[in-house]
Every structure is written in structure tokens, then in C-alpha cells.
Design an enzyme around this catalytic site. Sequence first.
Site, PDB file in Angstrom:
ATOM      1  N   LEU A  24       0.845  -1.198   0.000  1.00 37.72           N
ATOM      2  CA  LEU A  24       0.000   0.000   0.000  1.00 37.72           C
ATOM      3  C   LEU A  24       0.878   1.245   0.000  1.00 37.72           C
ATOM      4  CD1 LEU A  24      -2.784  -1.028   2.562  1.00 37.72           C
ATOM      5  CD2 LEU A  24      -2.535  -1.595   0.129  1.00 37.72           C
TER       6      LEU A  24
ATOM      7  N   ARG B 202       2.496  15.357   5.354  1.00 40.55           N
ATOM      8  CA  ARG B 202       3.378  15.837   6.431  1.00 40.55           C
ATOM      9  C   ARG B 202       4.864  15.851   6.051  1.00 40.55           C
ATOM     10  NH1 ARG B 202       1.839  12.422  11.402  1.00 40.55           N
ATOM     11  NH2 ARG B 202       0.785  11.115   9.870  1.00 40.55           N
TER      12      ARG B 202
ATOM     13  N   TYR C 182      40.228  23.806 -22.165  1.00 38.57           N
ATOM     14  CA  TYR C 182      38.993  24.393 -22.691  1.00 38.57           C
ATOM     15  C   TYR C 182      39.305  25.714 -23.362  1.00 38.57           C
ATOM     16  CZ  TYR C 182      34.068  25.925 -22.548  1.00 38.57           C
ATOM     17  OH  TYR C 182      32.803  26.348 -22.858  1.00 38.57           O
TER      18      TYR C 182
ATOM     19  N   ASP D 130       5.539   2.736   3.186  1.00 39.32           N
ATOM     20  CA  ASP D 130       6.257   3.716   4.008  1.00 39.32           C
ATOM     21  C   ASP D 130       6.830   3.090   5.280  1.00 39.32           C
ATOM     22  OD1 ASP D 130       3.846   3.310   5.287  1.00 39.32           O
ATOM     23  OD2 ASP D 130       3.202   5.404   5.239  1.00 39.32           O
TER      24      ASP D 130
ATOM     25  N   ARG E  42      59.838  31.305 -21.254  1.00 33.08           N
ATOM     26  CA  ARG E  42      59.990  32.114 -20.056  1.00 33.08           C
ATOM     27  C   ARG E  42      60.631  33.413 -20.494  1.00 33.08           C
ATOM     28  NH1 ARG E  42      63.816  29.127 -15.981  1.00 33.08           N
ATOM     29  NH2 ARG E  42      62.178  27.588 -15.664  1.00 33.08           N
TER      30      ARG E  42
HETATM   31  C1  UD1 Z   1      -3.266   1.864   9.699  1.00 34.18           C
HETATM   32  C2  UD1 Z   1      -4.146   0.807  10.372  1.00 34.18           C
HETATM   33  C3  UD1 Z   1      -3.836   0.792  11.868  1.00 34.18           C
HETATM   34  C4  UD1 Z   1      -2.371   0.541  12.090  1.00 34.18           C
HETATM   35  C5  UD1 Z   1      -1.529   1.555  11.330  1.00 34.18           C
HETATM   36  C6  UD1 Z   1      -0.084   1.185  11.387  1.00 34.18           C
HETATM   37  C7  UD1 Z   1      -6.229   0.706   9.133  1.00 34.18           C
HETATM   38  C8  UD1 Z   1      -7.653   1.117   9.094  1.00 34.18           C
HETATM   39  N1  UD1 Z   1      -5.521   1.132  10.160  1.00 34.18           N
HETATM   40  O1  UD1 Z   1      -3.661   3.101  10.240  1.00 34.18           O
HETATM   41  O2  UD1 Z   1      -4.585  -0.231  12.501  1.00 34.18           O
HETATM   42  O3  UD1 Z   1      -2.085   0.620  13.482  1.00 34.18           O
HETATM   43  O4  UD1 Z   1      -1.912   1.581   9.944  1.00 34.18           O
HETATM   44  O5  UD1 Z   1       0.686   2.207  10.838  1.00 34.18           O
HETATM   45  O6  UD1 Z   1      -5.788  -0.033   8.283  1.00 34.18           O
HETATM   46  N2  UD1 Z   1      -3.047   3.730   2.177  1.00 34.18           N
HETATM   47  C9  UD1 Z   1      -3.447   3.613   0.861  1.00 34.18           C
HETATM   48  N3  UD1 Z   1      -4.693   3.999   0.505  1.00 34.18           N
HETATM   49  C10 UD1 Z   1      -5.578   4.485   1.393  1.00 34.18           C
HETATM   50  C11 UD1 Z   1      -5.175   4.619   2.746  1.00 34.18           C
HETATM   51  C12 UD1 Z   1      -3.916   4.211   3.113  1.00 34.18           C
HETATM   52  O7  UD1 Z   1      -2.669   3.157   0.012  1.00 34.18           O
HETATM   53  O8  UD1 Z   1      -6.696   4.822   0.975  1.00 34.18           O
HETATM   54  C13 UD1 Z   1      -1.713   3.294   2.574  1.00 34.18           C
HETATM   55  C14 UD1 Z   1      -0.823   4.426   3.065  1.00 34.18           C
HETATM   56  O9  UD1 Z   1      -0.063   4.968   2.013  1.00 34.18           O
HETATM   57  C15 UD1 Z   1       0.046   3.722   4.088  1.00 34.18           C
HETATM   58  C16 UD1 Z   1      -0.823   2.589   4.594  1.00 34.18           C
HETATM   59  O10 UD1 Z   1      -1.814   2.407   3.639  1.00 34.18           O
HETATM   60  O11 UD1 Z   1       1.198   3.159   3.485  1.00 34.18           O
HETATM   61  C17 UD1 Z   1      -1.427   2.907   5.945  1.00 34.18           C
HETATM   62  O12 UD1 Z   1      -2.168   4.085   5.837  1.00 34.18           O
HETATM   63  P1  UD1 Z   1      -2.253   5.106   7.027  1.00 34.18           P
HETATM   64  O13 UD1 Z   1      -3.160   6.186   6.662  1.00 34.18           O
HETATM   65  O14 UD1 Z   1      -0.895   5.431   7.496  1.00 34.18           O
HETATM   66  O15 UD1 Z   1      -2.982   4.167   8.100  1.00 34.18           O
HETATM   67  P2  UD1 Z   1      -3.367   4.563   9.563  1.00 34.18           P
HETATM   68  O16 UD1 Z   1      -4.646   5.275   9.547  1.00 34.18           O
HETATM   69  O17 UD1 Z   1      -2.221   5.165  10.229  1.00 34.18           O
END
Ligand code: UD1
Length: 456
Positions: A8, A15, A385, A102, A438
Site C-alpha cells: 500500500l 506531512r 577548454y 512507508d 619564459r
Molecule cells: C493503519 C491501520 C492501523 C495501524 C496503522 C499502522 C487501518 C484502518 N488502520 O492506520 O490499525 O495501526 O496503519 O501504521 O488499516 N493507504 C493507501 N490507501 C488508502 C489509505 C492508506 O494506500 O486509501 C496506505 C498508506 O499509504 C500507508 C498505509 O496504507 O502506506 C497505511 O495508511 P495510514 O493512513 O498510514 O494508516 P493509519 O490510519 O495510520
Amino acid sequence: MKLSVVILAAGQGTRMRSKLPKVLHTIGGQPMLAHVIRTAQSLAPDAMHVVYGHGGEQVRAALSELPVQWVQQQQQLGTGHAVAQALPDIAAEQTVLVLYGDVPLTRADTLQRLLAAAEGGALGLLTAHLDDPTGYGRIIRDAQGDVIAIVEHKDASDAQRRINEINTGMLAVSGARLRQWVAGLDNKNSQGEFYLTDVIAMAVRDGVAVNTVHPSAIAEIMGINNKSQLAELERIHQLQQAEALMTQGVTLRDPARFDVRGELSVGRDVVIDVNVVCEGKVVIGDDVSIGPNCYLRDVSIADGVIVQANCVIEEAGIGAGSRIGPFARIRPGTVLADDVHVGNFVEIKKAEIGQGSKVNHLSYVGDATIGKRVNVGAGTITCNYDGANKHQTVIEDDVFVGSDTQLIAPVTVGAGATIGAGSTISKDAPPGELTLSRAPQQTRKGWKRPVKKKKA
Ligand code: UD1
Ligand code: CA
């Protein structure tokens, strides 16, 4: 086990406050997403899917060489929705491993354990205990200690927020199950998102065992949302690389002041002083010593070389037994043969320097071929050059170039020639002879220095 990895990586990364998509920010010189892909690759999956969104084209372009399938998530509607985008490409019999783009420092053996936890139709879930679990999804267990659900921080009660076992986000389960559960997700929660974490309660409902696995270090599950976390994980990564090098026998004067942003391979009895940065592909032979504050990029250094303090060496080859610096700059296209000395305040560019030759002080050698046993005196400049084009200087074997000489290229100095100090050499100098240009020295007898006029 047939394995499909889903990474993902569609989050915005606001941020980071950068126009570069978050997952392209680097750890050890590599985009953080590339670390995740490389680790996943070591599990020999049948397919890898990267779910991208914001800045997606830039991410795809930057990592186009990596063997992954790119899946676009148009709108970031939650982790469950993100996984759903990849599911149509994943066969039911595959085991799906969900990772985050990430979270770059997860170890392959931890993921192996997670996959083992999903065997026999179970769901493997990577969880960890944190002193401060704020923000994370909490792992809810029943009286027997079995996992029954994950509750997101924002949806959790005060009692649930006191739980310090958290969801790392990484899990493994069969594609068939995941497809069925993800189709049933809703977004009726405080964030209005489709939570992947809701599949845990569905697994429990369907009698699927949820087996938890823990990482061996917290760094393995740490995500990057801002520059401070980026720096923190960079340091951890650098220390891990330093440890690995020390295990191989490298002496690092201070492992906390040493950076590898790429690949470094080293021979035996290598000593690296503080604040050395290696970038790209750096190969160092046996018995080499690198002084403090050196920057090496795409360099190959043969056995027995001494690089003294404050040198910058890029895209160059350094022959065995050579001595460089202090304060030398060796630029791309330089090839030094064995036993060459390049001293302080010397710049070398696109030049070949033969065995045993010396350029010890305050010189510029560019677009040149220098033979063996040549001595290039202090302050010698190749004038390569003409304002429009670059030209070659050739200095054959056993030449002695006197100090403060300008060699106006194209020009050749024949073997064994001597160039008198202070010369401007604009025509080829014949071999074996003394050539100099020289103005004759003159003395004005009785000449007096001017004296300051007295004010009236
Ligand atoms: C998520 C988890 C949480 C966990 C935490 C760990 C869910 C609902 N929650 O929370 O339980 O403790 O990660 O860090 O899953 N991403 C997408 N598409 C989206 C949303 C997110 O690709 O629509 C990806 C983000 O880029 C990231 C990862 O999913 O790499 C997690 O997303 P993030 O928003 O950080 O999740 P949290 O809400 O922090
Ligand atoms: Ca997060």
C-alpha cells in the site's frame, strides 16, 4: 504456497511537506518503497502489486525497473479500499501478504514468520507492543487471549486506548478469504474509511484462526510520515549497515558517523575514519585506509590505497598502492594506475595517469593522458577548454613538468622531456629535451620603490 504481495503506497504524505511523493524519499539512498519491494522480492513471490495514488506517475517512473504490477487507487478511501484495488488481479488460491510502502525496515525473516502464521488457512497478523500506542489500531483479545478485533485509535474507548498491543498493518491470508471479507467492508466509522482492519472480526466470525507474530525490533514496523521519522529510520538503517561491515572486519572509527547510500563492498583490513559518505557503487580492496570527511561515489579503490582527509572522488578508479589527498578532488572519468600520488588541492578530471606518476600540489589535470613515472610540478594546469571545445593533453612516460606550467591543449609532451618551470606550452614538446617558455630575467640596477607622498 503461492504468494502475492500487496504494497500500500497511495497515501498522500502531506506531512513530508514536499513535492516528491512520500515513498520516493530515500533511506540509504534508495526510495523507501524500493526497500519494501526488495525485501518482498526476497520472499520469491509470484506477483507483487503496488497500490499507488498521489504522485503515482512519478513513483512508477522512478521505480520502473522493479518487477511489480502497478495498481492505481483513484481516491484514498482507506486501507481496505486500497487492498480491494489489487484483488481482481490476485487468484483465490494465492496467499496475500499486505505491506506498507512507508515502512521500509521490515526484515525478510519476520515476514517469513508472518507467512508461516497464515499457513493452513489461518490469518497471520504482525503486532507489536509499544510504550506509547497513540494513533495505532489496538489489538482486542478475548479472555482466552485470542485476537477478536482491531479497533482504530480514533474509534477506541478509553479502556481500549490503554491497550498497548498495536496493529502494524502487515498481515497474510488467503486471497479467497480476503476477497470475500473486503467486499463486505463498510465505512461507518469515525474516519469514514474502509478499514482493512475490520477483516479481523470477520475472520473470527468465520472461524478463521488469527495468529499473531511480533517483529524482532520496533524499527521493523516503524512508518515514515514526516522528516523527523525519515531521519530516525535513516540513522537506524545506517547503523545496521555499519554493524554488517564491522562484522565483515572493517574498522569504522565511529559507526555513528558513517553513511552508505548505495552498495559498498570491502576487502580485508580496511579502515574508515569518521564522516565518510559512500554513494552509488563503491568497491574497496584490501588494506585500504580512508581518512576523515571523504565523499566517494561510484568509485573502485584497489588494494593498499591511502585516501587522506577531505577528498572527493567520483566515478573513478584508483590503482593499487596509490595515495590521494588530503584535499584532493577526483572527478568522473579518472583512472589512476598503481602507485600514483595525487596530493593536496589537486583536481583531476577525465584523465588517465600512469603507474608511479605524481601530481602532488595545486594542479588541474583535465582531459589528459599521463604516462608512467611522470612528475607534474606544483601549480601545473592543463588548459583543456578554449571557451568552446575541450582538448586533450598527452604527457608521455618519464616527463618532468616544472612548477606553474600551463599546457595549452591540444598538446603533447614527448617521453623523457623536461618542461622548465613557469612555462606556457602551446606547441608539442619533443621527447628527451628541455623545453621552456619564459621571459628572460632582468634586474634594474638602482631601481627604487615608490614612497608615499606626504600630505601638505
Ligand atoms: C493503519 C491501520 C492501523 C495501524 C496503522 C499502522 C487501518 C484502518 N488502520 O492506520 O490499525 O495501526 O496503519 O501504521 O488499516 N493507504 C493507501 N490507501 C488508502 C489509505 C492508506 O494506500 O486509501 C496506505 C498508506 O499509504 C500507508 C498505509 O496504507 O502506506 C497505511 O495508511 P495510514 O493512513 O498510514 O494508516 P493509519 O490510519 O495510520
Ligand atoms: Ca500511518
